[in-house]
Design an enzyme around this catalytic site. Structure first.
Site, PDB file in Angstrom:
ATOM      1  N   TYR A  54     -19.434 -27.107  14.467  1.00  0.00           N
ATOM      2  CA  TYR A  54     -20.445 -28.543  14.293  1.00  0.00           C
ATOM      3  C   TYR A  54     -19.415 -29.841  14.137  1.00  0.00           C
ATOM      4  O   TYR A  54     -20.118 -30.856  14.172  1.00  0.00           O
ATOM      5  CB  TYR A  54     -21.180 -28.668  12.903  1.00  0.00           C
ATOM      6  CG  TYR A  54     -22.135 -27.269  12.726  1.00  0.00           C
ATOM      7  CD1 TYR A  54     -22.439 -26.328  13.666  1.00  0.00           C
ATOM      8  CD2 TYR A  54     -22.728 -26.981  11.380  1.00  0.00           C
ATOM      9  CE1 TYR A  54     -23.242 -25.439  13.547  1.00  0.00           C
ATOM     10  CE2 TYR A  54     -23.601 -25.787  11.453  1.00  0.00           C
ATOM     11  CZ  TYR A  54     -23.791 -25.219  12.504  1.00  0.00           C
ATOM     12  OH  TYR A  54     -24.789 -24.186  12.376  1.00  0.00           O
ATOM     13  N   LYS A  79     -18.061 -21.215   9.477  1.00  0.00           N
ATOM     14  CA  LYS A  79     -18.239 -20.077  10.526  1.00  0.00           C
ATOM     15  C   LYS A  79     -17.459 -20.218  11.450  1.00  0.00           C
ATOM     16  O   LYS A  79     -16.802 -21.343  11.791  1.00  0.00           O
ATOM     17  CB  LYS A  79     -19.768 -20.117  11.377  1.00  0.00           C
ATOM     18  CG  LYS A  79     -20.978 -20.560  10.254  1.00  0.00           C
ATOM     19  CD  LYS A  79     -22.306 -20.635  10.904  1.00  0.00           C
ATOM     20  CE  LYS A  79     -23.290 -21.009  10.155  1.00  0.00           C
ATOM     21  NZ  LYS A  79     -23.465 -22.556  10.017  1.00  0.00           N
ATOM     22  N   HIS A 112     -20.116 -16.662  13.873  1.00  0.00           N
ATOM     23  CA  HIS A 112     -21.273 -17.539  14.407  1.00  0.00           C
ATOM     24  C   HIS A 112     -22.087 -16.808  15.319  1.00  0.00           C
ATOM     25  O   HIS A 112     -23.546 -17.006  15.410  1.00  0.00           O
ATOM     26  CB  HIS A 112     -20.777 -18.912  14.806  1.00  0.00           C
ATOM     27  CG  HIS A 112     -21.404 -20.009  14.785  1.00  0.00           C
ATOM     28  ND1 HIS A 112     -20.923 -21.461  14.708  1.00  0.00           N
ATOM     29  CD2 HIS A 112     -22.918 -20.244  14.888  1.00  0.00           C
ATOM     30  CE1 HIS A 112     -22.018 -22.194  14.297  1.00  0.00           C
ATOM     31  NE2 HIS A 112     -23.081 -21.512  14.528  1.00  0.00           N
TER      32      HIS A 112
HETATM   33  N1  LIG Z   1     -25.721 -19.914  12.708  1.00  0.00           N
HETATM   34  C1  LIG Z   1     -26.422 -20.566  13.816  1.00  0.00           C
HETATM   35  O1  LIG Z   1     -26.309 -20.166  14.874  1.00  0.00           O
HETATM   36  C2  LIG Z   1     -27.278 -21.588  13.666  1.00  0.00           C
HETATM   37  C3  LIG Z   1     -28.089 -22.080  14.685  1.00  0.00           C
HETATM   38  C4  LIG Z   1     -28.696 -23.256  14.420  1.00  0.00           C
HETATM   39  C5  LIG Z   1     -28.871 -23.962  12.999  1.00  0.00           C
HETATM   40  N2  LIG Z   1     -28.112 -23.223  11.857  1.00  0.00           N
HETATM   41  C6  LIG Z   1     -28.052 -23.973  10.642  1.00  0.00           C
HETATM   42  O2  LIG Z   1     -29.441 -24.188  10.112  1.00  0.00           O
HETATM   43  C7  LIG Z   1     -29.752 -25.471   9.993  1.00  0.00           C
HETATM   44  C8  LIG Z   1     -30.915 -26.150   9.979  1.00  0.00           C
HETATM   45  O3  LIG Z   1     -31.612 -25.750  11.357  1.00  0.00           O
HETATM   46  P1  LIG Z   1     -31.772 -26.749  12.263  1.00  0.00           P
HETATM   47  O4  LIG Z   1     -30.833 -27.916  12.071  1.00  0.00           O
HETATM   48  O5  LIG Z   1     -31.606 -26.139  13.628  1.00  0.00           O
HETATM   49  O6  LIG Z   1     -33.041 -27.339  12.205  1.00  0.00           O
HETATM   50  P2  LIG Z   1     -34.385 -27.395  11.022  1.00  0.00           P
HETATM   51  O7  LIG Z   1     -33.689 -27.431   9.849  1.00  0.00           O
HETATM   52  O8  LIG Z   1     -35.412 -26.386  11.456  1.00  0.00           O
HETATM   53  O9  LIG Z   1     -34.981 -28.741  11.361  1.00  0.00           O
HETATM   54  C9  LIG Z   1     -34.271 -30.050  11.438  1.00  0.00           C
HETATM   55  C10 LIG Z   1     -35.053 -30.960  12.250  1.00  0.00           C
HETATM   56  O10 LIG Z   1     -36.085 -31.323  11.677  1.00  0.00           O
HETATM   57  C11 LIG Z   1     -36.384 -32.617  11.149  1.00  0.00           C
HETATM   58  N3  LIG Z   1     -36.698 -32.577   9.758  1.00  0.00           N
HETATM   59  C12 LIG Z   1     -36.184 -32.014   8.594  1.00  0.00           C
HETATM   60  N4  LIG Z   1     -37.006 -32.205   7.640  1.00  0.00           N
HETATM   61  C13 LIG Z   1     -38.136 -32.662   7.931  1.00  0.00           C
HETATM   62  C14 LIG Z   1     -39.408 -33.329   7.640  1.00  0.00           C
HETATM   63  N5  LIG Z   1     -39.510 -32.899   6.077  1.00  0.00           N
HETATM   64  N6  LIG Z   1     -40.313 -33.589   8.001  1.00  0.00           N
HETATM   65  C15 LIG Z   1     -40.010 -34.057   9.304  1.00  0.00           C
HETATM   66  N7  LIG Z   1     -38.951 -33.673  10.105  1.00  0.00           N
HETATM   67  C16 LIG Z   1     -38.107 -33.082   9.321  1.00  0.00           C
HETATM   68  C17 LIG Z   1     -35.115 -33.084  11.218  1.00  0.00           C
HETATM   69  O11 LIG Z   1     -35.006 -34.537  11.593  1.00  0.00           O
HETATM   70  P3  LIG Z   1     -34.064 -35.423  10.677  1.00  0.00           P
HETATM   71  O12 LIG Z   1     -32.569 -35.264  10.689  1.00  0.00           O
HETATM   72  O13 LIG Z   1     -34.195 -36.829  11.526  1.00  0.00           O
HETATM   73  O14 LIG Z   1     -34.626 -35.809   9.723  1.00  0.00           O
HETATM   74  C18 LIG Z   1     -34.406 -32.429  12.439  1.00  0.00           C
HETATM   75  O15 LIG Z   1     -34.670 -32.750  13.726  1.00  0.00           O
HETATM   76  C19 LIG Z   1     -28.584 -26.004  10.673  1.00  0.00           C
HETATM   77  O16 LIG Z   1     -28.281 -27.637  10.424  1.00  0.00           O
HETATM   78  C20 LIG Z   1     -27.241 -25.207  10.627  1.00  0.00           C
HETATM   79  O17 LIG Z   1     -26.823 -25.372   9.312  1.00  0.00           O
HETATM   80  C21 LIG Z   1     -27.386 -22.235  12.161  1.00  0.00           C
END
Ligand SMILES: NC(=O)c1ccc[n+]([C@@H]2O[C@H](COP(=O)([O-])OP(=O)(O)OC[C@H]3O[C@@H](n4cnc5c(N)ncnc54)[C@H](OP(=O)(O)O)[C@@H]3O)[C@@H](O)[C@H]2O)c1
Length: 276
Positions: A54, A79, A112
């Protein structure tokens, strides 16, 4: 049932991990990630999920320092990235992450992705980091059941956590069952489908009944299922909104309705078919 943002679940080695944390994928290093992490900690979050890939561990580390919260009250995950997999390279990658974060131990260190031909050597290095006390808990991400079976055939230590893509369009019931049998906690990444499942009409109806947002209903569904969640937002108002899920309860029927949204549909890559 968990009652507050700081409630924990106990991993199979006895370590307590918060059920709720902030994800920081795609959050720019520097002032943006510092603001996100400090907003979350101010709102009561105690867990932060980052990764070497990240490229924001430096900012996460700075925010931790500036938060004024004692280190031992925080739960930090990072990770090892795919290009660093292998025994020696994982040990070196860990040191580089610690340097950036400004920490002398990590709460949870994860593989990861299940990089073919590499993840077993990576795991041996991670087991060493655990035995040396540098990682208080260890685990994997994106492991299907067959990856876990393969890893467990040689592993000394069973992973404590499997962090997987999980949301209403990808409910992962079989993998959850398998992980439960092995005492591996499931952590949902992209719990809001990276923002793409927030307009689901069935969930919107449930949200309306409770006077909550779709994001809050989805996160509550995870917690009632015993799943750890790490929603990402860079906006303080959403960081607060996402964590405001402890004043309502979904009925069994509502839980089932959300389960039925499953389409086995991913927003991210399939761990059996990724090219990075
Ligand atoms: N291990 C892996 O391979 C892997 C892969 C993907 C993700 N992850 C982890 O999981 C975390 C979360 O997953 P993610 O970042 O893919 O997405 P997510 O948490 O499912 O969704 C985030 C998205 O939704 C928006 N959002 C958040 N809260 C909201 C709300 N209350 N209302 C409307 N929109 C909202 C955010 O925009 P804004 O920021 O503009 O609010 C962003 O665009 C990551 O940050 C990471 O730490 C791990």
């Amino acid at each position: 049932m968990i009652k507050s943002l700081q409630d924990t679940t106990t991993l199979h080695n006895g370590v307590k991990m918060p059920m709720f944390g902030l994800g920081v994928w795609q959050v720019e290093d520097g002032s943006t990630v510092i603001h996100s992490v400090k907003s979350a900690i101010k709102a009561g979050y105690r867990a932060i999920d980052t990764a070497a890939a990240y490229k924001n561990e430096t900012g996460v580390g700075q925010a931790i320092k500036e938060s004024g919260i004692p280190r031992e009250e925080l739960f930090i995950t990072t990770k090892v990235w795919n290009s660093d997999q292998g025994y020696e390279s994982t040990l070196a990658a860990f040191d580089a992450s610690m340097e950036k974060l400004g920490l002398d131990y990590i709460d949870l260190y994860l593989i990861h992705w299940p990089t073919k031909g590499k993840y077993k050597d990576t795991w041996r290095a991670i087991e060493k980091l655990y035995k040396d006390g540098k990682a208080k808990a260890i685990g994997v991400c994106n492991f299907h059941q067959h990856h876990l079976e393969d890893l467990l055939a040689d592993a000394e230590i069973v992973p404590m956590v499997n962090q997987i893509e999980l949301h209403p369009l990808l409910t992962q019931k079989e993998l959850i069952d398998y992980c439960r049998q092995k005492d591996i906690k499931v952590e949902a990444y992209s719990p809001l489908g990276s923002g793409k499942v927030l307009d689901h009409p069935d969930i919107a109806r449930i949200a309306e009944i409770h006077g909550k947002s779709v994001a809050q209903v989805i996160l509550r569904w995870d917690l009632q299922n015993g799943i750890i969640v790490i929603p990402k937002s860079t906006k303080e108002s959403r960081i607060i909104e996402n964590s405001d899920v402890f004043d309502f309860e979904l009925s069994d029927e509502e839980m089932k309705r959300i389960d039925q949204c499953n389409k086995n549909e991913r927003v991210g890559a399939d761990p059996d078919n990724f090219n990075f």
